[in-house]
Design a protein around this motif. Structure first.
Motif, PDB file in Angstrom:
ATOM      1  N   UNK A  23     -12.619   4.875   5.436  1.00 48.61           N
ATOM      2  CA  UNK A  23     -12.635   5.023   3.974  1.00 48.61           C
ATOM      3  C   UNK A  23     -12.519   3.670   3.274  1.00 48.61           C
ATOM      4  N   UNK A  24     -11.594   2.847   3.747  1.00 46.86           N
ATOM      5  CA  UNK A  24     -11.406   1.522   3.142  1.00 46.86           C
ATOM      6  C   UNK A  24     -12.639   0.650   3.363  1.00 46.86           C
ATOM      7  N   UNK A  25     -13.184   0.707   4.563  1.00 51.14           N
ATOM      8  CA  UNK A  25     -14.369  -0.095   4.871  1.00 51.14           C
ATOM      9  C   UNK A  25     -15.547   0.314   3.991  1.00 51.14           C
ATOM     10  N   UNK A  26     -15.743   1.613   3.847  1.00 48.49           N
ATOM     11  CA  UNK A  26     -16.845   2.112   3.026  1.00 48.49           C
ATOM     12  C   UNK A  26     -16.694   1.669   1.574  1.00 48.49           C
TER      13      UNK A  26
ATOM     14  N   UNK B 239      -8.473   6.141  -5.392  1.00 48.79           N
ATOM     15  CA  UNK B 239      -7.110   6.536  -5.029  1.00 48.79           C
ATOM     16  C   UNK B 239      -6.847   6.477  -3.527  1.00 48.79           C
ATOM     17  N   UNK B 240      -7.730   5.811  -2.779  1.00 49.39           N
ATOM     18  CA  UNK B 240      -7.589   5.791  -1.318  1.00 49.39           C
ATOM     19  C   UNK B 240      -6.247   5.211  -0.888  1.00 49.39           C
ATOM     20  N   UNK B 241      -5.918   4.028  -1.387  1.00 46.53           N
ATOM     21  CA  UNK B 241      -4.667   3.377  -0.990  1.00 46.53           C
ATOM     22  C   UNK B 241      -3.465   4.106  -1.587  1.00 46.53           C
ATOM     23  N   UNK B 242      -3.581   4.517  -2.838  1.00 46.68           N
ATOM     24  CA  UNK B 242      -2.474   5.213  -3.503  1.00 46.68           C
ATOM     25  C   UNK B 242      -2.109   6.496  -2.761  1.00 46.68           C
ATOM     26  N   UNK B 243      -3.109   7.274  -2.393  1.00 49.10           N
ATOM     27  CA  UNK B 243      -2.850   8.532  -1.684  1.00 49.10           C
ATOM     28  C   UNK B 243      -2.268   8.273  -0.299  1.00 49.10           C
TER      29      UNK B 243
END
Length: 440
Positions: A146-149, A412-416
């Motif tokens: 997810x982070x890479x994308x 919200x990837x990192x927040x979640x």
């Protein structure tokens, strides 16, 4: 930071820059001298080293040049594939490295020579560790993808973002071509083993600096996009990385690999179980040192070096302070991107070993172990230069998020993920901390 800070004109880490330039001048002089000695040895018919040099030129040079070209091809193949299919490629790199390193080890052992057996055992041992690591991190692959994308999204806005990697790989290929000629010339000089080791260390530092120049260039382009919404000129950022920020690249190239190696050792020590006080005391000492060093020198610093022109140590401190402020240490500690880039380099090196070892075994088997090691280092080093682009993008995503989590460019990837970690519903593998038994 003000806009003026983003355009800092001072040179960073001048002492490291001076040291690197002195080293580079000495390395160029040594390479030229050794090439001259090699030519002299070939011309002088009475020289006993002539036949040895001729064998090396005939049976070593073609394979090494082929390994260089193959590694460049593999480098861009990995990068392109990772950008196009990030989810598949994360798994693929983890397991392809396992199979390629295992295959290289088995192939070398099949030659049944002491030297190739020793190298082959090392490859097999690494493959086993790689396989265990791939199983260990399987729960983190989803977040890594997810982070890479998300972090690769800005790349399409800068069509020439890969040009610095092209230039660095081209320069790397030319330097390695001269370097291998110098290795041949070292056979006609005093203490050839020591000279070759010195040449190898110089090559490692040089290619690491090349990788970090690409890292700094991409980091500035992407960081300014996140922080200011700017469409930066890649060529200008490349020139800046080669001049004003080169000292930080040189300093980081010396210390970050060592720090990362210590990090791996510390993680291994943290897994120790038992009641041996001596072992736990060693672990305690190592982990304390690790905590201190990582705060003053880490690979995340390149983002702030590129964006604000800070020195390496200050950038490392400020970056880690941002992570602590946003309570992001568990996430960045368990980030897989550096491991993915490392493993892609190992995979390229292993593929080069398979090709070159099979070739050399047919034409001159005594050189198989030597050429296999050279091919591995070349494949690894060249691939790491190209993989600096996705690595820098992920670093920018984390660091720029830590600086301004409210930025609309971040989802919200990192927040979640942080919320899941705080709720105890997610698994992380943090950088080792001092065990509680020692902090009572």
């Amino acid at each position: 930071p003000s806009v003026t800070t983003l355009n800092s004109r001072r040179f960073t880490n001048k002492l490291a820059l001076l040291l690197y330039l002195v080293h580079k001048v000495a390395a160029i002089a040594l390479v030229c001298f050794l090439i001259f000695k090699g030519i002299q040895g070939l011309i002088d018919g009475s020289n006993p080293a002539k036949r040895k040099e001729e064998r090396f030129l005939k049976y070593l040079l073609p394979q090494v040049e082929a390994a260089s070209l193959l590694s460049i091809t593999l480098a861009f193949a990995w990068q392109k594939a990772l950008r196009e299919w990030p989810q598949i490629m994360v798994y693929f790199i983890l397991w392809c490295t396992f199979f390629m390193s295992l295959s290289a080890g088995i192939l070398l052992i099949c030659f049944q020579k002491p030297a190739t057996d020793g190298v082959g055992v090392c490859f097999i041992a690494f493959a086993i560790g790689n396989g265990l690591y791939a199983c260990w991190v399987s729960q983190r692959v989803g977040f890594c993808y997810k982070v890479l994308l998300k972090s690769l999204e800005p790349v399409d806005k800068f069509r020439d973002l890969n040009q610095p990697a092209y230039w660095m790989l081209g320069a790397g290929f030319l330097w390695m071509s001269l370097w291998i000629l110098a290795v041949v010339g070292a056979l006609n000089f005093y203490y050839p083993a020591l000279v070759i080791i010195a040449l190898l260390l110089s090559l490692c530092w040089t290619t690491e600096v090349m990788r970090n120049v690409v890292n700094l260039t991409v980091s500035r382009v992407i960081a300014l996009y996140y922080l200011r919404g700017m469409q930066s000129n890649t060529q200008f950022c490349f020139q800046r990385a080669l001049t004003r920020n080169l000292g930080s690249a040189c300093l980081g190239s010396l210390f970050v690999p060592a720090i990362e190696a210590m990090r791996i050792i510390a993680r291994g020590l943290n897994l120790l179980e038992g009641e041996d006080e001596f072992m736990f005391s060693c672990a305690h000492c190592c982990l304390n040192v690790m905590q201190s060093i990582f705060r003053y020198g880490n690979g995340w610093a390149y983002v702030q070096i590129a964006a604000y022109g800070k020195g390496f140590v200050r950038a490392s401190q400020d970056t880690w302070a941002l992570f602590e402020r946003e309570e992001m240490e568990p996430i960045v500690d368990s980030d897989m991107m550096s491991a993915i880039c490392f493993l892609s380099g190992v995979c390229s090196g292993s593929i080069c070993v398979i090709v070159v070892a099979a070739w050399t075994a047919k034409v001159h088997q005594p050189f198989t172990a030597t050429i296999s090691l050279l091919a591995f280092f070349i494949g690894y080093l060249m691939t790491r230069i190209a993989m600096a682009l996705p690595h820098a993008c992920v670093s920018c995503y984390y660091v720029c998020y830590a600086e301004n989590p409210a930025n609309r460019l971040f989802d919200k990837t990192i927040k979640e993920r942080l919320e899941l970690i705080k709720a105890g519903r997610d698994v992380v593998v943090p950088t080792p901390r001092v065990p509680r038994r020692f902090t009572r």
